[in-house]
Write a protein that holds these residues in place. Sequence first.
Motif, PDB file in Angstrom:
ATOM      1  N   ASN A  26      27.036  41.323  38.524  1.00 38.28           N
ATOM      2  CA  ASN A  26      27.237  41.998  39.790  1.00 38.28           C
ATOM      3  C   ASN A  26      27.877  43.343  39.463  1.00 38.28           C
ATOM      4  O   ASN A  26      28.986  43.380  38.924  1.00 38.28           O
ATOM      5  CB  ASN A  26      28.147  41.171  40.691  1.00 38.28           C
ATOM      6  N   PRO A  27      27.224  44.464  39.765  1.00 38.98           N
ATOM      7  CA  PRO A  27      27.778  45.783  39.425  1.00 38.98           C
ATOM      8  C   PRO A  27      29.182  46.016  39.988  1.00 38.98           C
ATOM      9  O   PRO A  27      29.987  46.696  39.367  1.00 38.98           O
ATOM     10  CB  PRO A  27      26.778  46.770  40.035  1.00 38.98           C
ATOM     11  N   GLU A  28      29.499  45.411  41.130  1.00 39.16           N
ATOM     12  CA  GLU A  28      30.845  45.557  41.702  1.00 39.16           C
ATOM     13  C   GLU A  28      31.906  44.969  40.778  1.00 39.16           C
ATOM     14  O   GLU A  28      33.023  45.468  40.713  1.00 39.16           O
ATOM     15  CB  GLU A  28      30.931  44.871  43.060  1.00 39.16           C
ATOM     16  N   TYR A  29      31.569  43.888  40.084  1.00 35.25           N
ATOM     17  CA  TYR A  29      32.536  43.249  39.190  1.00 35.25           C
ATOM     18  C   TYR A  29      32.915  44.170  38.035  1.00 35.25           C
ATOM     19  O   TYR A  29      34.019  44.098  37.517  1.00 35.25           O
ATOM     20  CB  TYR A  29      31.981  41.941  38.629  1.00 35.25           C
ATOM     21  N   LEU A  30      31.980  45.030  37.635  1.00 37.01           N
ATOM     22  CA  LEU A  30      32.245  45.933  36.517  1.00 37.01           C
ATOM     23  C   LEU A  30      33.237  47.029  36.896  1.00 37.01           C
ATOM     24  O   LEU A  30      33.768  47.714  36.028  1.00 37.01           O
ATOM     25  CB  LEU A  30      30.937  46.543  36.017  1.00 37.01           C
ATOM     26  N   GLU A  31      33.500  47.192  38.173  1.00 32.61           N
ATOM     27  CA  GLU A  31      34.438  48.211  38.645  1.00 32.61           C
ATOM     28  C   GLU A  31      35.857  47.674  38.790  1.00 32.61           C
ATOM     29  O   GLU A  31      36.774  48.422  39.109  1.00 32.61           O
ATOM     30  CB  GLU A  31      33.958  48.771  39.989  1.00 32.61           C
ATOM     31  N   GLU A  66      29.213  33.301  45.830  1.00 31.95           N
ATOM     32  CA  GLU A  66      30.186  33.462  46.913  1.00 31.95           C
ATOM     33  C   GLU A  66      31.147  34.626  46.667  1.00 31.95           C
ATOM     34  O   GLU A  66      31.959  34.947  47.534  1.00 31.95           O
ATOM     35  CB  GLU A  66      30.995  32.168  47.090  1.00 31.95           C
ATOM     36  N   GLY A  67      31.084  35.239  45.483  1.00 35.25           N
ATOM     37  CA  GLY A  67      32.005  36.332  45.169  1.00 35.25           C
ATOM     38  C   GLY A  67      33.429  35.859  44.948  1.00 35.25           C
ATOM     39  O   GLY A  67      34.388  36.585  45.194  1.00 35.25           O
ATOM     40  N   ASN A  68      33.584  34.637  44.469  1.00 33.14           N
ATOM     41  CA  ASN A  68      34.905  34.061  44.234  1.00 33.14           C
ATOM     42  C   ASN A  68      35.560  34.751  43.033  1.00 33.14           C
ATOM     43  O   ASN A  68      35.029  34.725  41.925  1.00 33.14           O
ATOM     44  CB  ASN A  68      34.763  32.559  43.975  1.00 33.14           C
ATOM     45  N   PRO A  69      36.742  35.368  43.222  1.00 34.80           N
ATOM     46  CA  PRO A  69      37.379  36.098  42.124  1.00 34.80           C
ATOM     47  C   PRO A  69      37.837  35.213  40.966  1.00 34.80           C
ATOM     48  O   PRO A  69      38.197  35.721  39.909  1.00 34.80           O
ATOM     49  CB  PRO A  69      38.571  36.796  42.793  1.00 34.80           C
ATOM     50  N   SER A  70      37.783  33.895  41.127  1.00 31.43           N
ATOM     51  CA  SER A  70      38.145  33.014  40.014  1.00 31.43           C
ATOM     52  C   SER A  70      37.222  33.230  38.812  1.00 31.43           C
ATOM     53  O   SER A  70      37.562  32.868  37.691  1.00 31.43           O
ATOM     54  CB  SER A  70      38.108  31.548  40.444  1.00 31.43           C
ATOM     55  N   LEU A  71      36.065  33.844  39.045  1.00 33.67           N
ATOM     56  CA  LEU A  71      35.145  34.141  37.940  1.00 33.67           C
ATOM     57  C   LEU A  71      35.787  35.045  36.890  1.00 33.67           C
ATOM     58  O   LEU A  71      35.429  34.992  35.720  1.00 33.67           O
ATOM     59  CB  LEU A  71      33.874  34.806  38.462  1.00 33.67           C
ATOM     60  N   PHE A  72      36.739  35.882  37.314  1.00 35.87           N
ATOM     61  CA  PHE A  72      37.415  36.772  36.365  1.00 35.87           C
ATOM     62  C   PHE A  72      38.307  35.999  35.403  1.00 35.87           C
ATOM     63  O   PHE A  72      38.784  36.551  34.418  1.00 35.87           O
ATOM     64  CB  PHE A  72      38.239  37.830  37.111  1.00 35.87           C
ATOM     65  N   LEU A  73      38.540  34.725  35.691  1.00 35.88           N
ATOM     66  CA  LEU A  73      39.378  33.893  34.830  1.00 35.88           C
ATOM     67  C   LEU A  73      38.537  32.888  34.053  1.00 35.88           C
ATOM     68  O   LEU A  73      39.038  31.863  33.613  1.00 35.88           O
ATOM     69  CB  LEU A  73      40.450  33.189  35.670  1.00 35.88           C
ATOM     70  N   LYS A  74      37.250  33.182  33.869  1.00 38.67           N
ATOM     71  CA  LYS A  74      36.356  32.329  33.072  1.00 38.67           C
ATOM     72  C   LYS A  74      35.785  33.154  31.923  1.00 38.67           C
ATOM     73  O   LYS A  74      35.534  34.342  32.059  1.00 38.67           O
ATOM     74  CB  LYS A  74      35.223  31.782  33.933  1.00 38.67           C
ATOM     75  N   ARG A  79      44.985  36.795  32.037  1.00 35.06           N
ATOM     76  CA  ARG A  79      44.446  38.011  32.640  1.00 35.06           C
ATOM     77  C   ARG A  79      45.150  38.349  33.946  1.00 35.06           C
ATOM     78  O   ARG A  79      45.506  37.466  34.725  1.00 35.06           O
ATOM     79  CB  ARG A  79      42.952  37.851  32.948  1.00 35.06           C
ATOM     80  N   LEU A  80      45.281  39.651  34.158  1.00 32.91           N
ATOM     81  CA  LEU A  80      45.666  40.215  35.448  1.00 32.91           C
ATOM     82  C   LEU A  80      44.458  41.015  35.908  1.00 32.91           C
ATOM     83  O   LEU A  80      43.928  41.824  35.143  1.00 32.91           O
ATOM     84  CB  LEU A  80      46.859  41.155  35.302  1.00 32.91           C
ATOM     85  N   VAL A  81      44.020  40.797  37.139  1.00 30.08           N
ATOM     86  CA  VAL A  81      42.847  41.495  37.654  1.00 30.08           C
ATOM     87  C   VAL A  81      43.224  42.161  38.969  1.00 30.08           C
ATOM     88  O   VAL A  81      43.697  41.503  39.895  1.00 30.08           O
ATOM     89  CB  VAL A  81      41.661  40.529  37.891  1.00 30.08           C
ATOM     90  N   VAL A  82      43.022  43.475  39.033  1.00 29.53           N
ATOM     91  CA  VAL A  82      43.237  44.224  40.267  1.00 29.53           C
ATOM     92  C   VAL A  82      41.905  44.260  40.999  1.00 29.53           C
ATOM     93  O   VAL A  82      40.921  44.805  40.491  1.00 29.53           O
ATOM     94  CB  VAL A  82      43.747  45.659  39.973  1.00 29.53           C
ATOM     95  N   LEU A  83      41.871  43.662  42.180  1.00 24.20           N
ATOM     96  CA  LEU A  83      40.622  43.540  42.920  1.00 24.20           C
ATOM     97  C   LEU A  83      40.318  44.750  43.797  1.00 24.20           C
ATOM     98  O   LEU A  83      39.209  44.888  44.298  1.00 24.20           O
ATOM     99  CB  LEU A  83      40.642  42.269  43.780  1.00 24.20           C
TER     100      LEU A  83
END
Length: 192
Positions: A22-27, A121-129, A141-145
């Motif tokens: 998802n291009p949005e995730y790369l931002e 679903e765009g669940n931000p938990s994906l950033f922790l996988k 990880r710390l992720v700024v959404l």
Amino acid sequence: MTPHGSEEPLIVAQSSKVTLENPEYLEKHLFCMTAITTDVLEIVDIDEERESVKVKLKLPDKFLNEVSNEFGSHAVLINAGPFLEKMEQVSYEHGLHLIKGLVDYEDFNINYSSRIHSFNEGNPSLFLKKEKYFEYQNEFRLVVLNGEAEEDGHFELEIDGLNELLTVVSIDTFLNSEMEFNLKLQKDNKED
């Protein structure tokens, strides 16, 4: 493939690896660190009178081998509790949405429906996988959404008093010495 809500296979078959992007995730802005967790600490001494424990860092061989090739010449040791408190405070003050946690490592050759569902679903938990191959990194990880990046793409956040929480050591010192730490014991107030 596994049905949603279960890790039991629905279909077992040979398949190719699927990559979802998802291009949005790369931002999004990620800050990744190796977590020093209890599984890499060996107890050296317990001082019940001072309510403290002395522990020695015992890093796994794969970590020692890979880190010396993949990372820079220095390591920054961070006092995690106060650092995370400061991150929460600064994020709140700047209206930033932050997720944080230890990374969950999965075999990406298995198409778990829970991961696919989270992606859809765009669940931000994906950033922790992350792929199981990288499990030796024991990453936090710390992720700024949200939040605006600088023109060159980086994200800057000023945190007062950060120097008091950091210790910089050479990577050789970190990997090759038998570092010991004194930790304060916390009493469990649970009643049985």
